[in-house]
Design a protein around this motif. Structure first.
Motif, PDB file in Angstrom:
ATOM      1  N   LEU A 245       0.822  -1.209   0.000  1.00 42.57           N
ATOM      2  CA  LEU A 245       0.000   0.000   0.000  1.00 42.57           C
ATOM      3  C   LEU A 245       0.857   1.260   0.000  1.00 42.57           C
ATOM      4  CD1 LEU A 245      -2.960  -0.878   2.407  1.00 42.57           C
ATOM      5  CD2 LEU A 245      -3.008  -0.645  -0.087  1.00 42.57           C
ATOM      6  N   ASP A 246       1.950   1.228   0.757  1.00 39.97           N
ATOM      7  CA  ASP A 246       2.814   2.405   0.801  1.00 39.97           C
ATOM      8  C   ASP A 246       3.453   2.677  -0.554  1.00 39.97           C
ATOM      9  OD1 ASP A 246       2.320   2.822   3.528  1.00 39.97           O
ATOM     10  OD2 ASP A 246       3.895   1.405   4.109  1.00 39.97           O
ATOM     11  N   PHE A 247       3.880   1.615  -1.238  1.00 38.78           N
ATOM     12  CA  PHE A 247       4.467   1.803  -2.562  1.00 38.78           C
ATOM     13  C   PHE A 247       3.405   2.260  -3.562  1.00 38.78           C
ATOM     14  CE2 PHE A 247       5.552   0.066  -6.788  1.00 38.78           C
ATOM     15  CZ  PHE A 247       6.719   0.778  -7.023  1.00 38.78           C
ATOM     16  N   ALA A 248       2.205   1.672  -3.453  1.00 40.55           N
ATOM     17  CA  ALA A 248       1.117   2.083  -4.348  1.00 40.55           C
ATOM     18  C   ALA A 248       0.772   3.557  -4.132  1.00 40.55           C
ATOM     19  CB  ALA A 248      -0.108   1.208  -4.118  1.00 40.55           C
ATOM     20  N   GLY A 249       0.790   4.009  -2.885  1.00 40.87           N
ATOM     21  CA  GLY A 249       0.541   5.425  -2.621  1.00 40.87           C
ATOM     22  C   GLY A 249       1.642   6.303  -3.179  1.00 40.87           C
ATOM     23  N   TRP A 250       2.889   5.831  -3.048  1.00 38.69           N
ATOM     24  CA  TRP A 250       4.015   6.590  -3.594  1.00 38.69           C
ATOM     25  C   TRP A 250       3.885   6.739  -5.110  1.00 38.69           C
ATOM     26  CZ3 TRP A 250       8.086   5.572  -6.948  1.00 38.69           C
ATOM     27  CH2 TRP A 250       9.179   6.449  -6.887  1.00 38.69           C
ATOM     28  N   ILE A 251       3.458   5.669  -5.773  1.00 39.79           N
ATOM     29  CA  ILE A 251       3.269   5.702  -7.224  1.00 39.79           C
ATOM     30  C   ILE A 251       2.045   6.520  -7.609  1.00 39.79           C
ATOM     31  CG2 ILE A 251       2.520   4.250  -9.174  1.00 39.79           C
ATOM     32  CD1 ILE A 251       5.451   4.100  -8.826  1.00 39.79           C
ATOM     33  N   ALA A 252       0.982   6.457  -6.773  1.00 38.49           N
ATOM     34  CA  ALA A 252      -0.300   7.060  -7.139  1.00 38.49           C
ATOM     35  C   ALA A 252      -0.216   8.561  -7.315  1.00 38.49           C
ATOM     36  CB  ALA A 252      -1.360   6.719  -6.087  1.00 38.49           C
ATOM     37  N   VAL A 253       0.663   9.234  -6.551  1.00 40.03           N
ATOM     38  CA  VAL A 253       0.729  10.693  -6.616  1.00 40.03           C
ATOM     39  C   VAL A 253       0.882  11.173  -8.051  1.00 40.03           C
ATOM     40  CG1 VAL A 253       2.042  12.723  -5.922  1.00 40.03           C
ATOM     41  CG2 VAL A 253       1.648  10.890  -4.287  1.00 40.03           C
ATOM     42  N   HIS A 254       1.850  10.612  -8.747  1.00 39.90           N
ATOM     43  CA  HIS A 254       2.060  11.014 -10.137  1.00 39.90           C
ATOM     44  C   HIS A 254       1.627   9.929 -11.116  1.00 39.90           C
ATOM     45  CE1 HIS A 254       5.507   8.400  -9.506  1.00 39.90           C
ATOM     46  NE2 HIS A 254       5.655   8.336 -10.822  1.00 39.90           N
ATOM     47  N   GLY A 255       1.524   8.680 -10.616  1.00 36.48           N
ATOM     48  CA  GLY A 255       1.263   7.557 -11.512  1.00 36.48           C
ATOM     49  C   GLY A 255      -0.104   7.581 -12.149  1.00 36.48           C
ATOM     50  N   THR A 256      -1.114   8.085 -11.443  1.00 40.23           N
ATOM     51  CA  THR A 256      -2.444   8.129 -12.043  1.00 40.23           C
ATOM     52  C   THR A 256      -2.493   9.090 -13.229  1.00 40.23           C
ATOM     53  OG1 THR A 256      -3.041   9.744 -10.334  1.00 40.23           O
ATOM     54  CG2 THR A 256      -3.705   7.464  -9.967  1.00 40.23           C
ATOM     55  N   THR A 257      -1.570  10.040 -13.260  1.00 38.95           N
ATOM     56  CA  THR A 257      -1.463  10.925 -14.419  1.00 38.95           C
ATOM     57  C   THR A 257      -0.483  10.368 -15.439  1.00 38.95           C
ATOM     58  OG1 THR A 257      -1.981  12.892 -13.105  1.00 38.95           O
ATOM     59  CG2 THR A 257      -0.809  13.241 -15.174  1.00 38.95           C
ATOM     60  N   GLU A 258       0.676   9.916 -14.963  1.00 37.96           N
ATOM     61  CA  GLU A 258       1.725   9.444 -15.870  1.00 37.96           C
ATOM     62  C   GLU A 258       1.328   8.143 -16.560  1.00 37.96           C
ATOM     63  OE1 GLU A 258       6.406   8.360 -15.290  1.00 37.96           O
ATOM     64  OE2 GLU A 258       5.588  10.138 -14.276  1.00 37.96           O
ATOM     65  N   LEU A 259       0.794   7.196 -15.793  1.00 38.49           N
ATOM     66  CA  LEU A 259       0.380   5.928 -16.402  1.00 38.49           C
ATOM     67  C   LEU A 259      -0.830   6.124 -17.314  1.00 38.49           C
ATOM     68  CD1 LEU A 259       0.831   3.495 -13.378  1.00 38.49           C
ATOM     69  CD2 LEU A 259       2.324   3.788 -15.364  1.00 38.49           C
ATOM     70  N   TYR A 260      -1.685   7.075 -16.957  1.00 38.07           N
ATOM     71  CA  TYR A 260      -2.820   7.406 -17.827  1.00 38.07           C
ATOM     72  C   TYR A 260      -2.300   7.931 -19.168  1.00 38.07           C
ATOM     73  CZ  TYR A 260      -7.889   8.138 -18.062  1.00 38.07           C
ATOM     74  OH  TYR A 260      -9.223   8.026 -18.355  1.00 38.07           O
ATOM     75  N   ALA A 261      -1.260   8.775 -19.092  1.00 35.71           N
ATOM     76  CA  ALA A 261      -0.672   9.314 -20.319  1.00 35.71           C
ATOM     77  C   ALA A 261      -0.051   8.204 -21.158  1.00 35.71           C
ATOM     78  CB  ALA A 261       0.373  10.367 -19.972  1.00 35.71           C
ATOM     79  N   ILE A 262       0.623   7.256 -20.511  1.00 37.00           N
ATOM     80  CA  ILE A 262       1.202   6.130 -21.245  1.00 37.00           C
ATOM     81  C   ILE A 262       0.110   5.310 -21.920  1.00 37.00           C
ATOM     82  CG2 ILE A 262       2.429   3.945 -20.949  1.00 37.00           C
ATOM     83  CD1 ILE A 262       4.071   5.264 -18.770  1.00 37.00           C
ATOM     84  N   MET A 263      -0.987   5.093 -21.198  1.00 39.33           N
ATOM     85  CA  MET A 263      -2.095   4.341 -21.776  1.00 39.33           C
ATOM     86  C   MET A 263      -2.660   5.049 -23.004  1.00 39.33           C
ATOM     87  SD  MET A 263      -5.665   3.179 -19.940  1.00 39.33           S
ATOM     88  CE  MET A 263      -6.208   4.887 -19.741  1.00 39.33           C
ATOM     89  N   LEU A 264      -2.818   6.364 -22.922  1.00 40.34           N
ATOM     90  CA  LEU A 264      -3.355   7.114 -24.062  1.00 40.34           C
ATOM     91  C   LEU A 264      -2.395   7.101 -25.242  1.00 40.34           C
ATOM     92  CD1 LEU A 264      -4.949  10.260 -22.353  1.00 40.34           C
ATOM     93  CD2 LEU A 264      -6.100   8.200 -23.184  1.00 40.34           C
ATOM     94  N   SER A 265      -1.101   7.204 -24.964  1.00 41.76           N
ATOM     95  CA  SER A 265      -0.136   7.185 -26.066  1.00 41.76           C
ATOM     96  C   SER A 265      -0.120   5.819 -26.745  1.00 41.76           C
ATOM     97  CB  SER A 265       1.260   7.542 -25.550  1.00 41.76           C
ATOM     98  OG  SER A 265       1.712   6.581 -24.613  1.00 41.76           O
ATOM     99  N   GLY A 266      -0.179   4.744 -25.944  1.00 38.14           N
ATOM    100  CA  GLY A 266      -0.253   3.413 -26.547  1.00 38.14           C
ATOM    101  C   GLY A 266      -1.518   3.230 -27.354  1.00 38.14           C
ATOM    102  N   ALA A 267      -2.633   3.746 -26.833  1.00 40.54           N
ATOM    103  CA  ALA A 267      -3.899   3.654 -27.561  1.00 40.54           C
ATOM    104  C   ALA A 267      -3.850   4.463 -28.856  1.00 40.54           C
ATOM    105  CB  ALA A 267      -5.040   4.138 -26.676  1.00 40.54           C
ATOM    106  N   ALA A 268      -3.180   5.628 -28.825  1.00 37.04           N
ATOM    107  CA  ALA A 268      -3.063   6.452 -30.032  1.00 37.04           C
ATOM    108  C   ALA A 268      -2.260   5.722 -31.106  1.00 37.04           C
ATOM    109  CB  ALA A 268      -2.411   7.789 -29.693  1.00 37.04           C
ATOM    110  N   GLY A 269      -1.154   5.078 -30.689  1.00 33.34           N
ATOM    111  CA  GLY A 269      -0.377   4.293 -31.653  1.00 33.34           C
ATOM    112  C   GLY A 269      -1.161   3.110 -32.189  1.00 33.34           C
ATOM    113  N   LEU A 270      -1.886   2.446 -31.298  1.00 36.61           N
ATOM    114  CA  LEU A 270      -2.705   1.307 -31.718  1.00 36.61           C
ATOM    115  C   LEU A 270      -3.813   1.757 -32.668  1.00 36.61           C
ATOM    116  CD1 LEU A 270      -3.484  -1.680 -31.457  1.00 36.61           C
ATOM    117  CD2 LEU A 270      -4.821  -1.069 -29.428  1.00 36.61           C
TER     118      LEU A 270
END
Length: 365
Positions: A245-270
């Motif tokens: 949970l602590d690591f997930a919280g550490w990632i969540a601060v920026h990860g919900t934006t950064e991983l969302y961006a990665i998902m959108l970029s992969g979807a755009a390429g696909l």
């Protein structure tokens, strides 16, 4: 000999004067024959540049493209016949101004940004929703694959994460050491370096996922698997220390934006790759061009998301040193992105202005 030289020089001077006079006459005749069109075009362009569209008659608006081509042709002739410099400078300036009126952008940067944020970006994201669903599934699969690989053979951890990026975060590290990388000031410097490396890696994955979409989207999906396998390996490591949970919280601060961006970029390429592989009734080039336009709008927003993720990573995560607080920030950002992309439909003005783009050619609304 001296007399002959003097006659020759006088004859040369006379010839030069005659050539200059003929050039001037040719330039004057050229200007007189076409000056009416030049002046008419300049009057129209000046009115449009000042935003006085109502003062331009319908006849002049209809004649504008033809006048532009006529003046551009005059400029071409003037260059070939080496007319006087003043005429050339005037025509070059007029043609340049007319080009922006006829073919240039119809909106200012501010208007474009307003349209982008009030409907353009969210509509482009919704238009590739099937590709986003596939990208999300692939990212989940990549995370699970990374976890399973390192759980069966810890040597996979270094293949996925790398020794330089791992630092003290290695299999066998104590829970205290791992906890120190997430909280407190002692591990913040090392963790900031790791965060910068992680952001750089994610930014490269985002760009490559989009750029390699032309290969039918396969490299885009493979990059998503590889990148999320790294996250799966890190989750396995912190889970073993009881810090999931602590690591997930550490990632969540920026990860919900950064991983969302990665998902959108992969979807755009696909999306581009899918258009190339399955163009339907459209020509392949047309299908790829349309998909590319939608994906380009998505990627413009992805760049902004990555910049915002970097700010959250550099400031918010350092200032908030508790897991609940980090989850609150990450959860808020995730809710913001989901509501903006899939609940926000844009302003009525934007929808009306862009409604024709969703209607295929040859059909009626």
């Amino acid at each position: 000999m001296n007399l002959g030289f003097g006659l020759s020089r006088r004859r040369t001077t006379t010839d030069d004067a005659g050539a200059i006079e003929r050039a001037a006459l040719r330039s004057d005749r050229f200007r007189i024959e076409r000056e009416a069109d030049w002046q008419r075009l300049e009057t129209i362009v000046r009115a449009l540049e000042k935003g006085r569209l109502r003062k331009v008659s319908d006849e002049d608006l209809l004649a504008l493209p033809g006048l532009y081509r006529t003046v551009a042709s005059s400029l071409s002739v003037a260059r070939e016949t080496s007319l006087d410099a003043a005429t050339l400078a005037y025509l070059e300036a007029l043609v340049q101004r007319a080009w922006f009126v006829v073919y240039g952008p119809r909106t200012s940067l501010w208007d474009w940004l307003r349209g982008f944020f009030t409907g353009g970006w969210s509509a482009a994201v919704r238009s590739i929703a099937p590709d986003i669903a596939v990208a999300f599934a692939v990212m989940v699969a990549g995370t699970i694959a990374g976890w399973l690989l390192v759980s069966h053979d810890p040597e996979w951890y270094f293949a996925l994460v790398g020794k330089d990026m791992a630092g003290v975060r290695v299999p066998g590290a104590s829970a205290k050491d791992l906890h120190g990388t997430l909280f407190g000031n002692d591990g913040q410097n090392a963790m900031s370096v790791f965060a910068a490396q992680l952001f750089s890696n994610n930014a490269q994955v985002s760009i490559l996922s989009f750029a390699l979409g032309f290969a039918f989207g396969v490299p885009s999906l493979l990059l998503l698997v590889q990148n999320l396998a790294l996250l799966g390996a890190m989750l396995w490591l912190y889970h073993g220390a009881g810090l999931t949970l602590d690591f997930a919280g550490w990632i969540a601060v920026h990860g919900t934006t950064e991983l969302y961006a990665i998902m959108l970029s992969g979807a755009a390429g696909l999306h581009i790759g899918r258009a190339l592989a399955f163009p339907g009734q459209r020509p392949v080039l047309q299908a790829a061009a349309e998909a590319g336009q939608r994906s380009a709008v998505v990627m413009t927003g992805v760049v902004m998301m990555l910049v915002l993720a970097a700010l959250l990573e550099g400031f918010a995560r350092q200032l908030v040193d508790t897991t609940p607080g980090r989850f609150a920030i990450g959860g808020f950002m995730l809710a913001l992105w989901c509501s903006y992309f899939f609940a926000f439909r844009g302003t009525r003005r934007w929808r009306e202005a862009n409604a024709h783009r969703s209607v295929p050619k040859g059909t009626s609304r």
